[in-house]
Design a protein around this motif. Structure first.
Motif, PDB file in Angstrom:
ATOM      1  N   SER A  93       0.822  -1.217   0.000  1.00 16.95           N
ATOM      2  CA  SER A  93       0.000   0.000   0.000  1.00 16.95           C
ATOM      3  C   SER A  93       0.851   1.260   0.000  1.00 16.95           C
ATOM      4  O   SER A  93       0.398   2.320  -0.447  1.00 16.95           O
ATOM      5  CB  SER A  93      -0.941  -0.003   1.212  1.00 16.95           C
ATOM      6  N   VAL A  94       2.080   1.160   0.489  1.00 19.67           N
ATOM      7  CA  VAL A  94       2.989   2.307   0.483  1.00 19.67           C
ATOM      8  C   VAL A  94       3.238   2.774  -0.950  1.00 19.67           C
ATOM      9  O   VAL A  94       3.289   3.977  -1.231  1.00 19.67           O
ATOM     10  CB  VAL A  94       4.318   1.960   1.175  1.00 19.67           C
ATOM     11  N   GLY A  95       3.407   1.812  -1.870  1.00 18.27           N
ATOM     12  CA  GLY A  95       3.683   2.169  -3.255  1.00 18.27           C
ATOM     13  C   GLY A  95       2.598   3.065  -3.834  1.00 18.27           C
ATOM     14  O   GLY A  95       2.901   4.060  -4.503  1.00 18.27           O
ATOM     15  N   GLU A  96       1.336   2.732  -3.559  1.00 21.13           N
ATOM     16  CA  GLU A  96       0.220   3.537  -4.086  1.00 21.13           C
ATOM     17  C   GLU A  96       0.198   4.923  -3.469  1.00 21.13           C
ATOM     18  O   GLU A  96       0.068   5.935  -4.162  1.00 21.13           O
ATOM     19  CB  GLU A  96      -1.092   2.801  -3.810  1.00 21.13           C
ATOM     20  N   SER A  97       0.352   5.025  -2.142  1.00 18.09           N
ATOM     21  CA  SER A  97       0.254   6.321  -1.470  1.00 18.09           C
ATOM     22  C   SER A  97       1.434   7.229  -1.802  1.00 18.09           C
ATOM     23  O   SER A  97       1.259   8.425  -2.056  1.00 18.09           O
ATOM     24  CB  SER A  97       0.175   6.120   0.046  1.00 18.09           C
ATOM     25  N   LEU A  98       2.628   6.674  -1.798  1.00 19.26           N
ATOM     26  CA  LEU A  98       3.789   7.496  -2.115  1.00 19.26           C
ATOM     27  C   LEU A  98       3.740   7.962  -3.562  1.00 19.26           C
ATOM     28  O   LEU A  98       4.068   9.112  -3.875  1.00 19.26           O
ATOM     29  CB  LEU A  98       5.074   6.715  -1.831  1.00 19.26           C
ATOM     30  N   ALA A  99       3.281   7.085  -4.463  1.00 19.40           N
ATOM     31  CA  ALA A  99       3.156   7.473  -5.870  1.00 19.40           C
ATOM     32  C   ALA A  99       2.187   8.636  -6.014  1.00 19.40           C
ATOM     33  O   ALA A  99       2.424   9.561  -6.797  1.00 19.40           O
ATOM     34  CB  ALA A  99       2.689   6.280  -6.702  1.00 19.40           C
ATOM     35  N   ALA A 100       1.078   8.615  -5.250  1.00 19.49           N
ATOM     36  CA  ALA A 100       0.107   9.703  -5.334  1.00 19.49           C
ATOM     37  C   ALA A 100       0.739  11.034  -4.959  1.00 19.49           C
ATOM     38  O   ALA A 100       0.594  12.041  -5.660  1.00 19.49           O
ATOM     39  CB  ALA A 100      -1.088   9.400  -4.428  1.00 19.49           C
ATOM     40  N   GLY A 101       1.469  11.061  -3.842  1.00 17.73           N
ATOM     41  CA  GLY A 101       2.115  12.299  -3.431  1.00 17.73           C
ATOM     42  C   GLY A 101       3.139  12.793  -4.430  1.00 17.73           C
ATOM     43  O   GLY A 101       3.259  13.997  -4.680  1.00 17.73           O
ATOM     44  N   VAL A 102       3.877  11.864  -5.023  1.00 19.46           N
ATOM     45  CA  VAL A 102       4.920  12.230  -5.993  1.00 19.46           C
ATOM     46  C   VAL A 102       4.309  12.823  -7.257  1.00 19.46           C
ATOM     47  O   VAL A 102       4.717  13.879  -7.732  1.00 19.46           O
ATOM     48  CB  VAL A 102       5.793  11.009  -6.327  1.00 19.46           C
ATOM     49  N   ILE A 103       3.313  12.134  -7.824  1.00 18.79           N
ATOM     50  CA  ILE A 103       2.781  12.575  -9.131  1.00 18.79           C
ATOM     51  C   ILE A 103       1.961  13.846  -9.028  1.00 18.79           C
ATOM     52  O   ILE A 103       1.738  14.522 -10.031  1.00 18.79           O
ATOM     53  CB  ILE A 103       1.936  11.466  -9.788  1.00 18.79           C
ATOM     54  N   PHE A 104       1.497  14.194  -7.837  1.00 23.12           N
ATOM     55  CA  PHE A 104       0.738  15.428  -7.683  1.00 23.12           C
ATOM     56  C   PHE A 104       1.638  16.658  -7.740  1.00 23.12           C
ATOM     57  O   PHE A 104       1.132  17.776  -7.867  1.00 23.12           O
ATOM     58  CB  PHE A 104      -0.015  15.437  -6.351  1.00 23.12           C
ATOM     59  N   THR A 105       2.946  16.483  -7.628  1.00 29.18           N
ATOM     60  CA  THR A 105       3.835  17.642  -7.502  1.00 29.18           C
ATOM     61  C   THR A 105       5.075  17.586  -8.394  1.00 29.18           C
ATOM     62  O   THR A 105       5.326  18.501  -9.178  1.00 29.18           O
ATOM     63  CB  THR A 105       4.293  17.775  -6.038  1.00 29.18           C
ATOM     64  N   ILE A 106       5.865  16.529  -8.294  1.00 32.24           N
ATOM     65  CA  ILE A 106       7.192  16.499  -8.921  1.00 32.24           C
ATOM     66  C   ILE A 106       7.155  16.627 -10.446  1.00 32.24           C
ATOM     67  O   ILE A 106       8.073  17.222 -11.033  1.00 32.24           O
ATOM     68  CB  ILE A 106       7.961  15.233  -8.470  1.00 32.24           C
TER      69      ILE A 106
END
Length: 633
Positions: A93-106
């Motif tokens: 589940s970490v992969g999904e949540s961290l990906a969300a934070g990354v793609i919203f900004t970087i």
């Protein structure tokens, strides 16, 4: 999950007895769980990054991961521990949540052609992910334990139910793998060998530049099934207003202007509907998304205020609740570890050469990170992770951060990079805190050891942080962030907010028009954020999502028995999750091939009719699978 105590069993506070009682020890943090969880974290992280960059939303990985874990650990490896299964889904589940934070900004940094290095992306992701976890840990007793029975934490509770009903995991896992195969095969045929187009569209005769279209991809069908007909309908409403309202309106009035109208570089009379979408409608949609995100944040203010007050009380002693020995199910990561990790991460952000935020930026990370981690940790307990206003929090934080940076002398490109970097860390931390809360709720219900789960979460952050940069670079090279193939809606919006404050060169009139459109929807009593996302994205994405929502509505209305309906929807969600994962992974493989120099066919062999027929066949499969269910006595 009974709360009654069995004779001789130790209990959690409040008399709750988890599925595995505190005195019982089972395999939990094993090498097998770490290896399998790490692989799934990378796969689901990549899949959700791809999905989120297209449609601006991600889907939870916990339940599919739990099902796949049970199929592999129980069915293949013959291992029988619910706690080991829980460790696997936690890491995944970490992969999904961290990906969300990354793609919203970087991706904003890529759109600016700055091309951050893999090291820079990894450090930003790692810092945000770890901060989100360790800042939430002291809140566990206040939010998960003391508020048990008050805060439902819907995804965490649902995942616990799936784990406890593990004897049916093998059959359900077939749905995930079947969907994965269908999604990957369809993507390969449509966008790999180009047997038929993955996008169909048509203009409307006599209605200048009005158009409708559809991306015929199973993943979008799956998204629609998962989010349901109501949210899908809001998205389609926004798309209809944009493509059958604003674009023809701009075309009509613009046809009388001989000169270009900012921000387009050519006269509107010479622009097609895609050109108008790119130059005008995207800014209108961005204004609507910004308004919807901020309004969702303000709506949540009463909850946020109470959450913050209650969460602050969670930062207390880590002693056992009975004042004596600490039960296995009450053991958190020691507070000294948390303090050291916070200091190390803040120091890295302040002084690492490639992270240009300095000490002021590191202090802003601490301030906003603490605020939004506490808010996110509790608000997901009420509304669930899918309704957590992370985008709204990040927009609000970015506005304040950019203003502060500008006032203290961070201007121009340096200031914009610093703002996006700080915003990225905060966004990732808020997303991770929500996921951590759901996972710790699952652990509380099944009887896992909290400190082991917290270590597993940090391991998942480490693995995903090392790989997410490769995914971003591949997708940017193959499709291009901000293009119609990869709109990256949230990142584009964050970029616009920072640019607008720093340089003031945005078409604010268009943005205010979008905000007004979203305000009208809010005044009708409808949540404006999904409508705004539909207005921002091409109608080609909202149409198949709506079809998926319609399929779910048909399944729900045909089944009157509530338990049967729940089973059928669960089957459809698992198949849909497979569609999303399969298509996303194949999309990344195609991106790898393109980056390696493989030349793909340019023209499809068959026409749009074949594409539509193939897509409708997949829709029929989804309907047929989700319509099946065991008879409830």
């Amino acid at each position: 999950m009974s709360q009654k105590s069995n004779s001789g069993q130790e209990q959690n506070p409040g008399g709750f007895v988890p599925y595995i009682p505190p005195h019982e020890h089972r395999p939990e943090m094993t090498w097998t769980a770490f290896i399998l969880g790490g692989i799934l974290a990378v796969l689901f992280g990549a899949a959700n990054a791809y999905l989120g960059l297209i449609v601006g939303m991600t889907v939870t990985a916990s339940i599919p991961a739990a099902v796949i874990s049970m199929a592999i650990l129980r069915g293949i490896l013959r291992r029988n521990s619910i706690l080991e299964n829980n460790t696997v889904q936690t890491i995944t589940s970490v992969g999904e949540s961290l990906a969300a934070g990354v793609i919203f900004t970087i991706p904003a940094l890529f759109i600016w052609k700055l091309h951050p290095s893999l090291t820079t992306i990894a450090i930003i992701a790692l810092a945000g992910g770890i901060l989100g976890i360790i800042m939430m840990i002291p809140l566990r007793k206040a939010l998960i334990v003391k508020e048990h029975g008050v805060l439902p934490y819907p995804e965490g509770t649902a995942c616990a139910e799936v784990l406890i009903a593990g004897e049916k995991g093998g059959g359900l896992a077939k749905l995930v793998f079947s969907g994965l195969g269908i999604g990957a095969l369809f993507k390969f045929i449509a966008d790999g060998i180009k047997a038929f187009p993955s996008e169909i569209e048509t203009g409307i005769r006599g209605f200048k530049n009005a158009a409708v279209g559809m991306d015929t991809l199973p993943a979008l069908l799956g998204v629609g099934f998962i989010i349901g007909p109501r949210i899908a309908g809001y998205m389609l409403a926004g798309a209809v207003l944009g493509w059958l309202g604003f674009i023809p309106l701009i075309s009509y009035f613009g046809s009388f202007a001989a000169n270009p109208i900012f921000p387009a570089e050519g006269p509107i009379s010479q622009l097609g509907f895609w050109d108008i979408w790119s130059n005008y409608l995207r800014y209108i949609g961005a204004g609507a998304v910004a308004f919807g995100g901020i309004v969702s944040l303000f709506k949540a203010m009463p909850t946020i205020a109470s959450s913050f007050a209650i969460a602050l009380r969670g930062f207390s002693s880590t002693r056992g609740s009975n004042g004596g020995a600490v039960l296995r199910t009450e053991q958190d990561m020691p507070m000294p570890y948390i303090i050291v990790l916070v200091l190390v991460l803040i120091s890295v952000l302040a002084f690492f050469p490639k992270i240009h935020i300095g000490i002021p930026g590191a202090l802003l990370v601490m301030l906003f990170g603490f605020l939004f981690v506490t808010v996110s940790s509790r608000i997901v307990g009420i509304v669930g992770s899918s309704s957590n206003p992370v985008s709204g929090m990040t927009i609000a934080a970015l506005i304040l951060i950019t203003l502060v940076l500008k006032m203290i002398g961070f201007g121009g490109e340096t200031g914009m990079i610093a703002a996006i970097t700080i915003g990225a860390v905060i966004c990732i931390a808020a997303a991770m805190a929500g996921d951590t809360s759901q996972d710790l709720k699952t652990a509380f219900l099944v009887g896992a050891t909290p400190k082991y789960q917290q270590y597993a979460l940090m391991y998942g952050v480490f693995i995903t942080s090392l790989t997410i940069g490769f995914v971003l670079m591949l997708l940017d090279q193959a499709y291009g962030f901000g293009s119609k193939n990869l709109p990256a809606p949230q990142a584009t919006l964050m970029m616009m907010v920072v640019e607008g404050i720093m340089s003031g060169n945005l078409p604010w009139t268009l943005i205010f028009i979008g905000a007004a459109a979203a305000a009208i929807v809010e005044l009708m009593g409808i949540g404006s954020l999904p409508f705004a996302v539909g207005l921002y994205l091409p109608i080609h994405l909202s149409m198949p999502i709506m079809l998926g929502g319609i399929i779910r509505a048909l399944v729900e209305r045909r089944e009157k028995n509530e338990e049967m309906r729940k089973q059928k929807i669960e089957r459809g969600i698992l198949l849909s999750s497979g569609f999303i994962a399969g298509e996303a992974l194949m999309g990344i493989l195609i991106a790898v091939a393109v980056s390696a120099g493989v030349v793909l066919p340019e023209n499809p062999f068959f026409g749009p009719l074949v594409s539509l027929i193939a897509f409708l066949l997949v829709a029929m499969i989804l309907f047929a699978v989700s319509s099946k269910g065991k008879q409830v006595s």
